[in-house]
Design a protein around this motif. Structure first.
Motif, PDB file in Angstrom:
ATOM      1  N   SER A 178       0.832  -1.204   0.000  1.00  0.00           N
ATOM      2  CA  SER A 178       0.000   0.000   0.000  1.00  0.00           C
ATOM      3  C   SER A 178       0.867   1.255   0.000  1.00  0.00           C
ATOM      4  O   SER A 178       1.898   1.298   0.660  1.00  0.00           O
ATOM      5  N   VAL A 179       0.420   2.248  -0.750  1.00  0.00           N
ATOM      6  CA  VAL A 179       1.095   3.543  -0.786  1.00  0.00           C
ATOM      7  C   VAL A 179       0.054   4.614  -0.466  1.00  0.00           C
ATOM      8  O   VAL A 179      -0.800   4.931  -1.294  1.00  0.00           O
ATOM      9  N   PRO A 180       0.092   5.157   0.765  1.00  0.00           N
ATOM     10  CA  PRO A 180      -0.837   6.246   1.083  1.00  0.00           C
ATOM     11  C   PRO A 180      -0.340   7.557   0.477  1.00  0.00           C
ATOM     12  O   PRO A 180       0.861   7.820   0.460  1.00  0.00           O
ATOM     13  N   VAL A 181      -1.266   8.331  -0.042  1.00  0.00           N
ATOM     14  CA  VAL A 181      -0.926   9.611  -0.664  1.00  0.00           C
ATOM     15  C   VAL A 181      -1.949  10.659  -0.214  1.00  0.00           C
ATOM     16  O   VAL A 181      -3.145  10.385  -0.182  1.00  0.00           O
ATOM     17  N   ARG A 182      -1.466  11.823   0.116  1.00  0.00           N
ATOM     18  CA  ARG A 182      -2.363  12.945   0.413  1.00  0.00           C
ATOM     19  C   ARG A 182      -2.531  13.759  -0.862  1.00  0.00           C
ATOM     20  O   ARG A 182      -1.570  13.961  -1.610  1.00  0.00           O
ATOM     21  N   SER A 183      -3.719  14.236  -1.102  1.00  0.00           N
ATOM     22  CA  SER A 183      -3.975  15.066  -2.289  1.00  0.00           C
ATOM     23  C   SER A 183      -3.035  16.259  -2.342  1.00  0.00           C
ATOM     24  O   SER A 183      -2.655  16.710  -3.423  1.00  0.00           O
ATOM     25  N   SER A 184      -2.630  16.748  -1.174  1.00  0.00           N
ATOM     26  CA  SER A 184      -1.723  17.898  -1.122  1.00  0.00           C
ATOM     27  C   SER A 184      -0.352  17.570  -1.702  1.00  0.00           C
ATOM     28  O   SER A 184       0.412  18.473  -2.035  1.00  0.00           O
ATOM     29  N   GLN A 185      -0.018  16.289  -1.845  1.00  0.00           N
ATOM     30  CA  GLN A 185       1.255  15.883  -2.433  1.00  0.00           C
ATOM     31  C   GLN A 185       1.216  15.918  -3.966  1.00  0.00           C
ATOM     32  O   GLN A 185       2.245  15.803  -4.609  1.00  0.00           O
ATOM     33  N   LEU A 186       0.026  16.039  -4.521  1.00  0.00           N
ATOM     34  CA  LEU A 186      -0.161  16.001  -5.968  1.00  0.00           C
ATOM     35  C   LEU A 186      -0.434  17.402  -6.502  1.00  0.00           C
ATOM     36  O   LEU A 186      -0.639  18.343  -5.735  1.00  0.00           O
ATOM     37  N   ALA A 187      -0.462  17.527  -7.809  1.00  0.00           N
ATOM     38  CA  ALA A 187      -0.792  18.818  -8.410  1.00  0.00           C
ATOM     39  C   ALA A 187      -2.174  19.259  -7.939  1.00  0.00           C
ATOM     40  O   ALA A 187      -3.072  18.420  -7.794  1.00  0.00           O
ATOM     41  N   PRO A 188      -2.370  20.546  -7.688  1.00  0.00           N
ATOM     42  CA  PRO A 188      -3.669  21.027  -7.216  1.00  0.00           C
ATOM     43  C   PRO A 188      -4.805  20.555  -8.131  1.00  0.00           C
ATOM     44  O   PRO A 188      -4.681  20.589  -9.351  1.00  0.00           O
ATOM     45  N   GLY A 189      -5.876  20.092  -7.506  1.00  0.00           N
ATOM     46  CA  GLY A 189      -7.044  19.651  -8.251  1.00  0.00           C
ATOM     47  C   GLY A 189      -6.994  18.199  -8.714  1.00  0.00           C
ATOM     48  O   GLY A 189      -7.942  17.710  -9.319  1.00  0.00           O
ATOM     49  N   THR A 190      -5.879  17.481  -8.441  1.00  0.00           N
ATOM     50  CA  THR A 190      -5.782  16.076  -8.846  1.00  0.00           C
ATOM     51  C   THR A 190      -6.687  15.228  -7.968  1.00  0.00           C
ATOM     52  O   THR A 190      -6.569  15.245  -6.746  1.00  0.00           O
ATOM     53  N   SER A 191      -7.589  14.514  -8.597  1.00  0.00           N
ATOM     54  CA  SER A 191      -8.544  13.691  -7.857  1.00  0.00           C
ATOM     55  C   SER A 191      -8.139  12.225  -7.909  1.00  0.00           C
ATOM     56  O   SER A 191      -7.245  11.828  -8.673  1.00  0.00           O
ATOM     57  N   LEU A 192      -8.814  11.411  -7.124  1.00  0.00           N
ATOM     58  CA  LEU A 192      -8.613   9.962  -7.153  1.00  0.00           C
ATOM     59  C   LEU A 192      -8.905   9.430  -8.553  1.00  0.00           C
ATOM     60  O   LEU A 192      -8.177   8.578  -9.068  1.00  0.00           O
ATOM     61  N   ALA A 193      -9.937   9.959  -9.190  1.00  0.00           N
ATOM     62  CA  ALA A 193     -10.274   9.533 -10.556  1.00  0.00           C
ATOM     63  C   ALA A 193      -9.143   9.868 -11.527  1.00  0.00           C
ATOM     64  O   ALA A 193      -8.857   9.085 -12.442  1.00  0.00           O
ATOM     65  N   ASP A 194      -8.464  11.001 -11.327  1.00  0.00           N
ATOM     66  CA  ASP A 194      -7.335  11.370 -12.177  1.00  0.00           C
ATOM     67  C   ASP A 194      -6.173  10.386 -12.006  1.00  0.00           C
ATOM     68  O   ASP A 194      -5.546   9.969 -12.982  1.00  0.00           O
ATOM     69  N   VAL A 195      -5.885  10.037 -10.758  1.00  0.00           N
ATOM     70  CA  VAL A 195      -4.804   9.082 -10.477  1.00  0.00           C
ATOM     71  C   VAL A 195      -5.145   7.732 -11.093  1.00  0.00           C
ATOM     72  O   VAL A 195      -4.321   7.094 -11.752  1.00  0.00           O
TER      73      VAL A 195
END
Length: 133
Positions: free
Chosen positions: A27-44
């Motif tokens: 498992s790799v936990p990720v916070r949305s704040s670690q991604l480009a602004p506005g990146t959603s789970l659907a985008d990932v």
């Protein structure tokens, strides 16, 4: 780290260990704040699907993966035992800005040398061309 992923902070890896003969969920936990602004789970999820489209051994489960889970809620570590397959799952809580990317794999089925060769094949794109299984 940022050179390859664009992330400023390393993700946390959470291997799950249990009383299983073989099989693993990583498992790799990720916070949305670690991604480009506005990146959603659907985008990932869409990015993973696009990257692994056509891969013979790596598949990405649907966002609503309940049909792939035991009793609709449990991600079994032994579901891909005795195969070269790796299944990726994306879970998340948009309201809290958290995601968890999970992968099922058989960690003992082929041994370390076989896993090394398969990883090289995946990295070089040979898994599709050679029909390896």
């Amino acid at each position: 780290m940022a050179r390859w992923t664009g992330l400023e902070n390393e993700p946390l890896f959470l291997p799950a260990v249990g009383n299983f003969k073989q099989g693993m969920v990583v498992s790799v936990p990720v916070r949305s704040s670690q991604l480009a602004p506005g990146t959603s789970l659907a985008d990932v999820h869409a990015a993973l699907e696009k990257y692994y489209a056509g891969s013979r051994f790596v598949s990405v489960a649907p966002l609503d993966a309940s049909g792939s889970l035991e009793r609709g809620a449990f991600l079994r570590p032994d579901s891909v035992n005795d195969t070269n397959r790796l299944r990726i799952f994306c879970f998340g809580n948009e309201a809290k800005g958290t995601m968890c990317l999970c992968a099922q794999l058989d960690n003992l089925g082929k041994g370390a040398s076989g896993a090394c060769v398969q990883n090289l094949n995946l990295a070089l794109g040979f898994d599709q061309a050679l029909g390896l299984e």
